[in-house]
Motif scaffolding. Structure first.
Motif, PDB file in Angstrom:
ATOM      1  N   GLY A 164      11.650  26.889 -22.623  1.00 48.95           N
ATOM      2  CA  GLY A 164      11.558  28.347 -22.646  1.00 48.95           C
ATOM      3  C   GLY A 164      11.468  28.896 -24.052  1.00 48.95           C
ATOM      4  O   GLY A 164      11.650  28.179 -25.045  1.00 48.95           O
ATOM      5  N   ILE A 167       7.822  33.966 -19.809  1.00 50.27           N
ATOM      6  CA  ILE A 167       8.701  33.368 -20.819  1.00 50.27           C
ATOM      7  C   ILE A 167       7.919  32.996 -22.077  1.00 50.27           C
ATOM      8  O   ILE A 167       8.163  33.522 -23.161  1.00 50.27           O
ATOM      9  N   VAL A 170       6.577  23.941 -15.717  1.00 52.73           N
ATOM     10  CA  VAL A 170       6.168  25.228 -16.281  1.00 52.73           C
ATOM     11  C   VAL A 170       5.405  25.968 -15.185  1.00 52.73           C
ATOM     12  O   VAL A 170       4.225  25.704 -14.943  1.00 52.73           O
ATOM     13  N   ASP A 186      12.926  36.282 -18.040  1.00 48.70           N
ATOM     14  CA  ASP A 186      13.114  35.300 -16.959  1.00 48.70           C
ATOM     15  C   ASP A 186      13.981  34.113 -17.381  1.00 48.70           C
ATOM     16  O   ASP A 186      13.828  33.002 -16.850  1.00 48.70           O
ATOM     17  N   VAL A 187      14.883  34.320 -18.327  1.00 51.61           N
ATOM     18  CA  VAL A 187      15.840  33.278 -18.717  1.00 51.61           C
ATOM     19  C   VAL A 187      17.239  33.877 -18.664  1.00 51.61           C
ATOM     20  O   VAL A 187      17.513  34.891 -19.323  1.00 51.61           O
ATOM     21  N   GLY A 190       6.729  31.379 -15.340  1.00 52.60           N
ATOM     22  CA  GLY A 190       7.357  30.987 -16.596  1.00 52.60           C
ATOM     23  C   GLY A 190       6.391  31.000 -17.753  1.00 52.60           C
ATOM     24  O   GLY A 190       6.728  31.419 -18.866  1.00 52.60           O
ATOM     25  N   THR A 209      15.931  29.496 -15.288  1.00 55.58           N
ATOM     26  CA  THR A 209      14.631  30.087 -15.612  1.00 55.58           C
ATOM     27  C   THR A 209      13.716  30.152 -14.395  1.00 55.58           C
ATOM     28  O   THR A 209      13.946  29.484 -13.372  1.00 55.58           O
ATOM     29  N   SER A 210      12.628  30.923 -14.567  1.00 57.70           N
ATOM     30  CA  SER A 210      11.620  31.023 -13.517  1.00 57.70           C
ATOM     31  C   SER A 210      10.686  29.823 -13.499  1.00 57.70           C
ATOM     32  O   SER A 210       9.636  29.862 -12.871  1.00 57.70           O
ATOM     33  N   CYS A 211      11.079  28.746 -14.163  1.00 57.27           N
ATOM     34  CA  CYS A 211      10.370  27.464 -14.049  1.00 57.27           C
ATOM     35  C   CYS A 211      11.134  26.504 -13.143  1.00 57.27           C
ATOM     36  O   CYS A 211      10.721  25.355 -12.962  1.00 57.27           O
ATOM     37  N   TRP A 239      11.255  25.888  -7.417  1.00 56.88           N
ATOM     38  CA  TRP A 239      10.718  27.236  -7.615  1.00 56.88           C
ATOM     39  C   TRP A 239       9.656  27.489  -6.554  1.00 56.88           C
ATOM     40  O   TRP A 239       8.974  26.547  -6.133  1.00 56.88           O
TER      41      TRP A 239
END
Length: 506
Positions: A280, A119, A111, A300-301, A115, A336-338, A88
């Motif tokens: 998440g 999230i 994380v 963001d998932v 996220g 995800t954004s993680c 990321w």
């Protein structure tokens, strides 16, 4: 005007946004995917998997493989050592410690700041938004929320980087405004020794105006029992007369509900399930009359699903949200954004509706028993136990089950180790009722039980008081988000527990 009435206005825009889940779910998901691809193309992983040239879901599914923790582990460890732009963009400072894999004691889930905000905190905001919409008479913010969390520690020697329970990361980074409406103190909430923490939480909160609880049912129950011991009261509403809701998640609530209803006798007490994992925030019970949860679609998932009847195949079918069918059991994949890309989270779900998308958690991809082709999952186990408890007046505190492949009489069966908070009136009848209900809800189990040819009736071993607590303590897993593995094809856990059960039998 009460503080809750004032605060409720903040949640109105999000309540309206949640209503759009009814008609815009699929389009929301594809907007999320485009955003994640746009951000991910600037990472090493994105360059290696052609995210810069990815224009559609079909491209994404072709270019990015399905991953387990093992496939991402080396990249995550590089991130833990401070490397930037790996999975990321930027440097990730927080890592949620989760239960391990076959090869490792623990997993470390990145994380990211995005996220954390979009999230995890976004999902928590939605919980309150849905709750206030359903209960406009709430006085939630006129008192304190008891939030139960785990602990964290420094991540290697990286400055300001932490590793620990997700709940500890959330508490550590919580808005200062939220601290005005939560207990206990941060230094108490983040203690690593759960037994010391339990006592201090009970002491700190005893005389507070607690209106809501948040945490894992098993650990929260332990804290509440200590509150009752210190207070000398019979019921929790005598200690906290304005208590109105328990936001729970992490493990199934069904086995614990009778114990909570005995502890909290107020008919106005409410329970709301959430699905907030280390990876998440995925779902909330948005309708009190419906046990299924609303899938969170714009946080963001991006979700994909593998039918469980194909799970383990070399090339299983993988479908996005629009491809799911009501009533079918799926393993869930998330992006995800993680920095988790097409990541097999390990949970299984079954959709109850696609308008909006609502589901129930049915178990774990690794927590099942399929030693003889019976395909017993946690959802079956929870239904069976609930029925047997209802019919015999029993209450289950903890349990685990595993196969007995062959005993001295060449007999095969499932062995259940159960710790009762209230014993059944007849243990043999309890076993028979559980066995019968499992046959009713699982046709594969029923077929294997036919005439006792493959499987004999299940066996129940009664666990001594606090057995599972002592086992988790021995393994260093008290508190936080640690859970007792419910079902397993392996006898490792149950044999350890049985040995401990015998060693302290009086």
């Amino acid at each position: 005007m009460s503080l809750t009435k004032i605060a409720a206005k903040v949640f109105l825009p999000r309540q309206r946004a949640l209503e759009r889940y009814q008609s815009e779910g699929v389009s929301m998901q594809h907007r999320v995917l485009r955003h994640l691809i746009s951000r991910g193309r600037h990472t090493e992983y994105g360059r290696n998997h052609l995210l810069g040239a990815t224009r559609s879901y079909e491209d994404f599914a072709t270019n990015v493989p399905v991953n387990t923790y093992e496939e991402l582990k080396k990249d995550i460890d590089r991130m833990r050592h401070g490397e930037a732009d790996v999975l990321w963009p930027g440097t990730v400072k927080w890592f949620a410690k989760s239960s391990g894999t076959t090869n490792d004691k623990s997993k470390f889930i990145p994380v990211s700041d995005e996220g954390l905000q979009h999230i995890h905190y976004g999902g928590s905001f939605d919980v309150v938004a849905a709750y206030l919409r359903n209960h406009p008479d709430s006085r939630l913010f006129d008192g304190k929320g008891l939030i139960l969390g785990g602990s964290h520690s420094p991540n290697y020697n990286i400055a300001n980087s932490l590793v620990g329970d997700l709940s500890a990361i959330l508490i550590e980074n919580i808005s200062p405004l939220a601290n005005f409406v939560r207990v206990p103190r941060k230094q108490t909430a983040l203690l690593s020794d759960f037994e010391i923490k339990r006592d201090r939480i009970a002491e700190e909160c005893l005389r507070k105006n607690v209106t809501n609880l948040s945490g894992v049912p098993s650990w929260m129950l332990s804290v509440l029992v200590r509150v009752m011991e210190l207070s000398g009261k019979q019921h929790l509403e005598e200690v906290w007369p304005n208590l109105e809701v328990f936001f729970h998640g992490g493990i199934a609530f069904t086995p614990y509900r009778p114990q909570y209803e005995k502890l909290i006798t107020s008919p106005d007490m409410r329970y709301m399930e959430t699905y907030n994992a280390s990876e998440g925030f995925f779902g909330i019970q948005d309708d009190p009359s419906d046990a299924s949860m609303l899938l969170m679609l714009d946080h963001d998932v991006f979700y994909e699903f593998i039918p469980m009847d194909e799970f383990g195949n070399e090339k299983p079918t993988v479908v996005p949200l629009e491809g799911v069918e009501v009533g079918r059991n799926y393993a869930m994949l998330i992006t995800t954004s993680c920095g988790l890309w097409r990541y097999l989270i390990g949970d299984t779900v079954r959709f109850t509706s696609t308008n909006p998308y609502k589901f129930v958690i049915t178990g774990r991809t690794k927590y099942f028993i399929n030693a003889f082709g019976e395909e017993l999952i946690m959802d079956n186990a929870e239904q069976g136990l609930a029925y047997a408890c209802q019919m015999t007046g029993a209450e289950v505190s903890e349990y685990t089950a595993a196969p007995v492949f062959m005993d001295s009489n060449a007999k095969c069966r499932h062995q259940w180790l159960i710790e009762f908070s209230k014993e059944p009136d007849d243990l043999r009848r309890f076993a028979s009722l559980l066995d019968g209900k499992l046959q009713e809800v699982n046709s594969d189990y029923e077929a294997k039980r036919f005439h006792d040819i493959t499987l004999q009736q299940l066996e129940i071993v009664k666990a001594r008081k606090d057995l599972f607590h002592d086992w988790l303590k021995f393994k260093g897993k008290l508190g936080g988000q640690h859970k007792v593995p419910r079902l397993s094809n392996s006898r490792k856990n149950i044999d350890e527990l049985l040995a401990l059960n015998e060693s302290k039998e009086v």
